[in-house]
Design a protein around this motif. Structure first.
Motif, PDB file in Angstrom:
ATOM      1  N   ILE A   1       0.865  -1.187   0.000  1.00  0.00           N
ATOM      2  CA  ILE A   1       0.000   0.000   0.000  1.00  0.00           C
ATOM      3  C   ILE A   1       0.898   1.233   0.000  1.00  0.00           C
ATOM      4  O   ILE A   1       1.673   1.435   0.931  1.00  0.00           O
ATOM      5  CB  ILE A   1      -0.924   0.001   1.232  1.00  0.00           C
ATOM      6  CG1 ILE A   1      -1.805  -1.258   1.212  1.00  0.00           C
ATOM      7  CG2 ILE A   1      -1.774   1.265   1.260  1.00  0.00           C
ATOM      8  CD1 ILE A   1      -2.659  -1.438   2.467  1.00  0.00           C
TER       9      ILE A   1
ATOM     10  N   SER B   1      -2.477   3.497   3.810  1.00  0.00           N
ATOM     11  CA  SER B   1      -1.741   2.650   4.752  1.00  0.00           C
ATOM     12  C   SER B   1      -2.162   2.939   6.190  1.00  0.00           C
ATOM     13  O   SER B   1      -2.248   2.036   7.021  1.00  0.00           O
ATOM     14  CB  SER B   1      -0.229   2.816   4.564  1.00  0.00           C
ATOM     15  OG  SER B   1       0.191   4.118   4.887  1.00  0.00           O
TER      16      SER B   1
ATOM     17  N   PRO C   1       9.700  10.064   9.006  1.00  0.00           N
ATOM     18  CA  PRO C   1       9.544   8.717   9.540  1.00  0.00           C
ATOM     19  C   PRO C   1       8.102   8.321   9.889  1.00  0.00           C
ATOM     20  O   PRO C   1       7.692   7.197   9.636  1.00  0.00           O
ATOM     21  CB  PRO C   1      10.435   8.722  10.794  1.00  0.00           C
ATOM     22  CG  PRO C   1      10.823  10.138  11.034  1.00  0.00           C
ATOM     23  CD  PRO C   1      10.630  10.896   9.769  1.00  0.00           C
ATOM     24  N   LYS C   2       7.311   9.242  10.417  1.00  0.00           N
ATOM     25  CA  LYS C   2       5.976   8.862  10.880  1.00  0.00           C
ATOM     26  C   LYS C   2       4.998   8.596   9.751  1.00  0.00           C
ATOM     27  O   LYS C   2       4.097   7.794   9.867  1.00  0.00           O
ATOM     28  CB  LYS C   2       5.382   9.968  11.770  1.00  0.00           C
ATOM     29  CG  LYS C   2       5.865   9.910  13.203  1.00  0.00           C
ATOM     30  CD  LYS C   2       4.984  10.718  14.130  1.00  0.00           C
ATOM     31  CE  LYS C   2       4.962  12.191  13.765  1.00  0.00           C
ATOM     32  NZ  LYS C   2       4.576  13.046  14.907  1.00  0.00           N
ATOM     33  N   PHE C   3       5.173   9.327   8.636  1.00  0.00           N
ATOM     34  CA  PHE C   3       4.150   9.317   7.602  1.00  0.00           C
ATOM     35  C   PHE C   3       4.489   8.474   6.385  1.00  0.00           C
ATOM     36  O   PHE C   3       3.818   8.557   5.375  1.00  0.00           O
ATOM     37  CB  PHE C   3       3.871  10.750   7.153  1.00  0.00           C
ATOM     38  CG  PHE C   3       2.908  11.434   8.047  1.00  0.00           C
ATOM     39  CD1 PHE C   3       1.547  11.373   7.769  1.00  0.00           C
ATOM     40  CD2 PHE C   3       3.335  12.090   9.185  1.00  0.00           C
ATOM     41  CE1 PHE C   3       0.643  11.986   8.601  1.00  0.00           C
ATOM     42  CE2 PHE C   3       2.435  12.706  10.023  1.00  0.00           C
ATOM     43  CZ  PHE C   3       1.079  12.658   9.739  1.00  0.00           C
ATOM     44  N   CYS C   4       5.523   7.698   6.486  1.00  0.00           N
ATOM     45  CA  CYS C   4       5.932   6.944   5.303  1.00  0.00           C
ATOM     46  C   CYS C   4       4.971   5.784   5.065  1.00  0.00           C
ATOM     47  O   CYS C   4       4.918   4.840   5.843  1.00  0.00           O
ATOM     48  CB  CYS C   4       7.354   6.430   5.466  1.00  0.00           C
ATOM     49  SG  CYS C   4       7.844   5.492   4.013  1.00  0.00           S
ATOM     50  N   SER C   5       4.222   5.873   3.966  1.00  0.00           N
ATOM     51  CA  SER C   5       3.242   4.824   3.679  1.00  0.00           C
ATOM     52  C   SER C   5       3.941   3.497   3.450  1.00  0.00           C
ATOM     53  O   SER C   5       3.447   2.443   3.842  1.00  0.00           O
ATOM     54  CB  SER C   5       2.417   5.187   2.455  1.00  0.00           C
ATOM     55  OG  SER C   5       3.256   5.323   1.330  1.00  0.00           O
ATOM     56  N   MET C   6       5.104   3.548   2.814  1.00  0.00           N
ATOM     57  CA  MET C   6       5.817   2.306   2.533  1.00  0.00           C
ATOM     58  C   MET C   6       6.273   1.651   3.839  1.00  0.00           C
ATOM     59  O   MET C   6       6.252   0.437   3.959  1.00  0.00           O
ATOM     60  CB  MET C   6       7.011   2.580   1.628  1.00  0.00           C
ATOM     61  CG  MET C   6       6.597   2.963   0.216  1.00  0.00           C
ATOM     62  SD  MET C   6       7.245   1.806  -1.003  1.00  0.00           S
ATOM     63  CE  MET C   6       6.766   2.584  -2.523  1.00  0.00           C
TER      64      MET C   6
ATOM     65  N   PHE D   1      10.401  -0.698  -2.196  1.00  0.00           N
ATOM     66  CA  PHE D   1       9.507  -1.101  -1.116  1.00  0.00           C
ATOM     67  C   PHE D   1      10.287  -1.618   0.086  1.00  0.00           C
ATOM     68  O   PHE D   1       9.827  -1.527   1.223  1.00  0.00           O
ATOM     69  CB  PHE D   1       8.541  -2.182  -1.625  1.00  0.00           C
ATOM     70  CG  PHE D   1       7.383  -2.432  -0.702  1.00  0.00           C
ATOM     71  CD1 PHE D   1       6.473  -1.418  -0.426  1.00  0.00           C
ATOM     72  CD2 PHE D   1       7.189  -3.666  -0.105  1.00  0.00           C
ATOM     73  CE1 PHE D   1       5.388  -1.636   0.430  1.00  0.00           C
ATOM     74  CE2 PHE D   1       6.110  -3.890   0.753  1.00  0.00           C
ATOM     75  CZ  PHE D   1       5.214  -2.872   1.011  1.00  0.00           C
TER      76      PHE D   1
ATOM     77  N   LEU E   1       2.977  -3.480   8.011  1.00  0.00           N
ATOM     78  CA  LEU E   1       1.687  -4.170   7.967  1.00  0.00           C
ATOM     79  C   LEU E   1       1.788  -5.567   7.372  1.00  0.00           C
ATOM     80  O   LEU E   1       0.981  -6.434   7.678  1.00  0.00           O
ATOM     81  CB  LEU E   1       0.713  -3.380   7.089  1.00  0.00           C
ATOM     82  CG  LEU E   1      -0.152  -2.304   7.736  1.00  0.00           C
ATOM     83  CD1 LEU E   1      -0.994  -1.651   6.650  1.00  0.00           C
ATOM     84  CD2 LEU E   1      -1.055  -2.915   8.804  1.00  0.00           C
TER      85      LEU E   1
ATOM     86  N   PHE F   1      12.470   5.401   5.523  1.00  0.00           N
ATOM     87  CA  PHE F   1      11.657   6.560   5.162  1.00  0.00           C
ATOM     88  C   PHE F   1      12.537   7.475   4.330  1.00  0.00           C
ATOM     89  O   PHE F   1      13.742   7.270   4.216  1.00  0.00           O
ATOM     90  CB  PHE F   1      11.153   7.308   6.398  1.00  0.00           C
ATOM     91  CG  PHE F   1      12.241   7.905   7.237  1.00  0.00           C
ATOM     92  CD1 PHE F   1      12.840   7.162   8.249  1.00  0.00           C
ATOM     93  CD2 PHE F   1      12.700   9.205   7.001  1.00  0.00           C
ATOM     94  CE1 PHE F   1      13.868   7.696   9.017  1.00  0.00           C
ATOM     95  CE2 PHE F   1      13.717   9.746   7.771  1.00  0.00           C
ATOM     96  CZ  PHE F   1      14.306   8.983   8.775  1.00  0.00           C
TER      97      PHE F   1
ATOM     98  N   ILE G   1       4.791   2.066   6.845  1.00  0.00           N
ATOM     99  CA  ILE G   1       3.591   1.531   7.489  1.00  0.00           C
ATOM    100  C   ILE G   1       3.160   0.256   6.773  1.00  0.00           C
ATOM    101  O   ILE G   1       2.842  -0.755   7.394  1.00  0.00           O
ATOM    102  CB  ILE G   1       2.444   2.568   7.449  1.00  0.00           C
ATOM    103  CG1 ILE G   1       2.859   3.841   8.201  1.00  0.00           C
ATOM    104  CG2 ILE G   1       1.173   1.987   8.052  1.00  0.00           C
ATOM    105  CD1 ILE G   1       1.874   4.995   8.072  1.00  0.00           C
ATOM    106  N   SER G   2       3.193   0.328   5.431  1.00  0.00           N
ATOM    107  CA  SER G   2       2.740  -0.807   4.639  1.00  0.00           C
ATOM    108  C   SER G   2       3.645  -2.013   4.847  1.00  0.00           C
ATOM    109  O   SER G   2       3.186  -3.145   4.976  1.00  0.00           O
ATOM    110  CB  SER G   2       2.696  -0.405   3.164  1.00  0.00           C
ATOM    111  OG  SER G   2       2.182  -1.423   2.370  1.00  0.00           O
TER     112      SER G   2
ATOM    113  N   SER H   1      -0.224   4.546  -0.718  1.00  0.00           N
ATOM    114  CA  SER H   1      -0.897   5.782  -0.326  1.00  0.00           C
ATOM    115  C   SER H   1      -0.742   5.940   1.183  1.00  0.00           C
ATOM    116  O   SER H   1      -0.978   4.997   1.936  1.00  0.00           O
ATOM    117  CB  SER H   1      -2.378   5.692  -0.706  1.00  0.00           C
ATOM    118  OG  SER H   1      -3.187   6.383   0.213  1.00  0.00           O
ATOM    119  N   ARG H   2      -0.336   7.139   1.599  1.00  0.00           N
ATOM    120  CA  ARG H   2      -0.196   7.361   3.042  1.00  0.00           C
ATOM    121  C   ARG H   2      -1.517   7.133   3.752  1.00  0.00           C
ATOM    122  O   ARG H   2      -1.596   6.405   4.737  1.00  0.00           O
ATOM    123  CB  ARG H   2       0.214   8.806   3.304  1.00  0.00           C
ATOM    124  CG  ARG H   2       1.647   9.087   3.080  1.00  0.00           C
ATOM    125  CD  ARG H   2       1.922  10.486   3.608  1.00  0.00           C
ATOM    126  NE  ARG H   2       2.751  11.223   2.670  1.00  0.00           N
ATOM    127  CZ  ARG H   2       2.946  12.528   2.723  1.00  0.00           C
ATOM    128  NH1 ARG H   2       2.336  13.250   3.656  1.00  0.00           N
ATOM    129  NH2 ARG H   2       3.724  13.132   1.860  1.00  0.00           N
TER     130      ARG H   2
END
Lengths: 541, 541
Positions: free
Chosen positions: A260, A266, B495-500, B454, B506, B489, B502-503, A262-263
């Motif tokens: 995913i 995710s 660092p907090k908002f990196c969708s990759m 990724f 996940l 990131f 978080i993804s 998209s921020r």
């Protein structure tokens, strides 16, 4: 806006674009109304100017007094108590905003009203953002370009972001999105909104996440709702809402190359999975509609599961979400809220058209608003180009607004140069699509520039171009002297080899020959098998 | 090549591309043969390298000794007494050059032979240019890119042009054209040919015109013929010949916005009109074929009447000439000469595909070789982008080779930076088309880069990109420290908002949920109308 240091720091660019000046046109029947145009002054004896669509606001008006502290003046005619543009269009009303965009686009106001009423076009215009000049997003109109700006935890200041906003609109950005995720999100947005001549969009989940210290699982509907209301009150014109990322979609991303990307997507996937509950954006969607309707804020339904690589394009996750966005579109329209739909991402050329076809089918022809798409993954640092290719093609197929991609995509935050490079690349894509769609009047600019080029009116050629300063600078690198601006050649070929010069010199001769019946003669030649003037020893078999 | 000052001046760039090294592959059955590849070294545990098509010659081989004075070594296997690649393919022979390109493209040698025999592909390889590495141009193969270099009367030196040639091939140019029109045309070409690892093309009429002091009407067949022979002897691999500009075509350009914009086209039109005789290129075409056949020089039949503006695209003049090129193609093939066909120019997107369709129909599927096309006229200084859009689309439709356009198009001669910008933009267009056409193996590079992206393998991402240096430089502008090269990131999101990030975090959770039967659960949800977890008060209508 009380922090004067922001103003002190902000070094924005003002003044007319080289070779042009600002003019205003009155809306038929509305005395004193002012729709802005960029008037390009030409030395052509047949037409001495060409007026162009102008997104740059008062900043390019030599007569305007700019005061960032005070913000831009409010436009007249803002009505706050009669609902959304969609509701008023359905009621048969041609609003001040509709009349404005009709004049701006050179199209009938009734067409504008009809497209808005059918939900095929949106006019993002929060009642509380009267500083912006109305514009329309829909496939019947000129293709629009959005520029993303905004700071992150790692870089940038408020002054820089205000500068980027003014800079982006100078080069043609039709809307801007403030994607700030760092400190001072509220204040940054305030400075941008009060000074933006174009509609501004946001992604409220970013600020909501900031309020819970960056932990997606700590998000709540209440926190999100309050953030949305705060932003509606401030004047945000459209909001990206990733309400289509459902719990059951998340497993569809398992086999992806890039998961995913998209921020917002995710963040919501993390929340759904952590709580094993359906997304609060989906479950509270009606309430969200009621809030947005009050301000006439437009939904930009986000594609949280958009593909982040060629490998993931048009996959089950992407299209499952699109189907959900279709459901949500109908719900939002039921509330009278304007809706557009966000699209990918990374898509190879042969899979682009399917995106538009499905979006129109599933989402009731709501305007499509796409990020690129990038047509290959292999060119970081040049993704304004990889994506301009996809953007032009998807716009030709019907996308109404293109979100720019800058050279810094995947690598870092865009600076001032990147913003301009991104906007110009996307103005090219949007205009190429306007030409391909036969948008009324689009080709007039190409024709005027090409005539100037053929007639060696260098200053006119520069003035008509998307970026007069750089065109002139490139020309002057090899031939800086002023006489070269009227010379019948350039450094590419030099005086002897200039095809345009030879061709221009030929024109009279050709015309003369033409009049003397050369066309008839060539018919004779054709009758003889196109072999005239062939000496026998070289007869072509 | 005796002028040592040229060597002293030439500051060419050598050494491997960042993150890669040169490897050679043996042609099956030909011991000691060496087909070059660029090996990208990866830190991926699943595959530690990816080999890419490599146009850069010995200059990127750390083990090669480069001596511009001596020129590049000759390749083995050059046969000079058995005719052209076309004739030998028809005779059923798989030549050393065919075997080389088959290995290079990863495709069967028999496919190569068959496509050459049918005239759907060409291998431009003058017997007298053994320094070049064989390559193939045809729609069944990877889309190729040509870079124009060459000085004009106004600018540039021999050393600069040699540097541009090495520089262009470093970034992926598959052929170069030396379009010099200034002083020292012969000597410039000699330096380029002796040091070029790729086939080189020219437009002989430019040198012929120089010999008659720039007066088109003073040209003669004899002067032109002698120039062609001189260039054949030197080793030019393909030649643009504007033999399709006929006397009867010239009046068709009368109503155009930009007349005749091809240099060769305008020269020949001027000659025809001045003498009121048919073009000597057309009347002596058989003789020309005999000359080219002796050396196996490939025709690039020029589109002298190509449109120079959106307004002139696909007009009567353009297509009349194309029909003539079709006739000439058959004649050339009758002589056993390889042929490709040049195409426009400036064409709006909706008129692009027709160009390919007509070219294939009229010219017996000879490889199409197009300049762009530019999809709008309004962006001088950005025509590498306006034309990359058209180039990608026309290549998707079947164009075999794309002639690059640089940012300086219409404004001046490209410098080193422009050459690189043009080549990269066109490698993007060519690769996007390869993906869209499903060219075998094309997507492996996108997939490898996206996986690296990724997984936050930044060095791998840079190394796999078209321009590792700029990708890294852009990344380092905001996060220069080495640890940031493995950080999960970048400066876009922090660092907090990196969708990759978080993804990626996940992924395990998603996989786990998936295994626990979430897919089955979501089917239940779907069966209940996709409404699970919806509190009753918010049930979606």
């Amino acid at each position: 806006m009380t922090d004067r240091s922001v103003v002190a720091d902000a070094a924005i660019t003002t003044g007319p674009i080289t070779g042009s000046s600002k003019v205003y046109q009155e809306i038929p029947g509305v005395p004193g109304s002012r729709v802005p145009f960029r008037r390009v002054h030409l030395t052509d004896t047949r037409e001495d100017h060409l007026d162009l669509y102008d997104t740059s606001g008062p900043y390019t008006d030599a007569a305007a007094a700019i005061d960032l502290q005070a913000g831009l003046p409010a436009r007249p005619g803002v009505v706050t108590d009669r609902g959304t543009q969609l509701q008023r269009a359905r009621a048969g009303e041609i609003t001040a905003e509709m009349a404005f965009v009709a004049t701006r686009e050179g199209l009938p106001a009734e067409l504008v009203r009809d497209e808005v009423a059918r939900g095929r076009a949106v006019i993002p215009a929060n009642h509380r953002h009267p500083e912006s000049e109305p514009m329309i997003i829909g496939k019947a109109f000129a293709v629009k370009v959005n520029a993303n700006i905004g700071n992150s935890a790692v870089t940038s200041s408020i002054a820089e972001e205000v500068d980027k906003m003014v800079w982006a609109t100078r080069w043609g950005a039709d809307t801007i999105m403030d994607l700030s995720t760092g400190r001072d999100i509220h204040l940054t947005r305030e400075w941008i909104l009060r000074n933006s001549p174009v509609p501004a969009g946001t992604v409220p989940i970013y600020q909501a996440l900031e309020k819970v210290n960056g932990d997606p699982t700590a998000l709540t509907w209440e926190c999100y709702r309050d953030t949305v209301i705060e932003q509606c009150e401030q004047g945000v014109d459209y909001m990206t809402v990733h309400a289509g990322v459902l719990l059951r979609h998340v497993p569809l991303t398992v086999g992806r190359v890039t998961g995913i990307v998209s921020r917002g997507g995710s963040i919501m996937a993390a929340w759904c999975l952590a709580h094993h509950r359906e997304s609060f954006l989906y479950t509270h969607f009606d309430e969200l509609c009621e809030i947005l309707a009050r301000y006439d804020v437009t939904f930009s339904l986000g594609d949280g599961l958009r593909p982040g690589s060629i490998a993931d394009a048009n996959d089950a996750a992407q299209f499952a979400e699109l189907r959900t966005l279709g459901e949500l579109t109908k719900i939002a329209k039921g509330h009278g809220v304007q809706v557009m739909i966000e699209g990918p991402g990374h898509v190879p050329m042969h899979k682009i058209v399917e995106n538009v076809r499905l979006e129109e089918e599933l989402c009731d022809e709501a305007p499509f608003y796409t990020l690129g798409p990038l047509t290959t993954d292999i060119a970081p640092a040049y993704d304004h180009i990889t994506s301009a290719i996809g953007a032009a093609m998807i716009a030709q197929a019907g996308t109404a607004m293109l979100c720019y991609v800058t050279p810094k995509e995947h690598l870092g935050l865009p600076d001032r140069k990147d913003v301009k490079d991104g906007v110009i690349a996307y103005k090219i894509a949007a205009h190429a699509a306007d030409l391909a769609k036969g948008h009324p009047g689009a080709q007039a600019r190409d024709d005027a520039l090409s005539r100037a080029r053929f007639e060696f009116r260098w200053h006119d050629q520069f003035a008509l171009s998307l970026d007069p300063d750089t065109a002139r600078e490139f020309h002057d690198e090899t031939l800086p002297a002023e006489p070269a601006k009227t010379a019948h050649f350039c450094s590419m070929c030099g005086p002897k080899f200039c095809s345009m010069r030879i061709s221009a010199d030929l024109s009279d001769a050709i015309r003369e020959a033409h009049e003397q019946g050369m066309a008839e003669k060539s018919q004779e030649f054709a009758d003889r098998g196109n072999r005239v003037y062939l000496p026998l020893e070289n007869s072509v078999p």
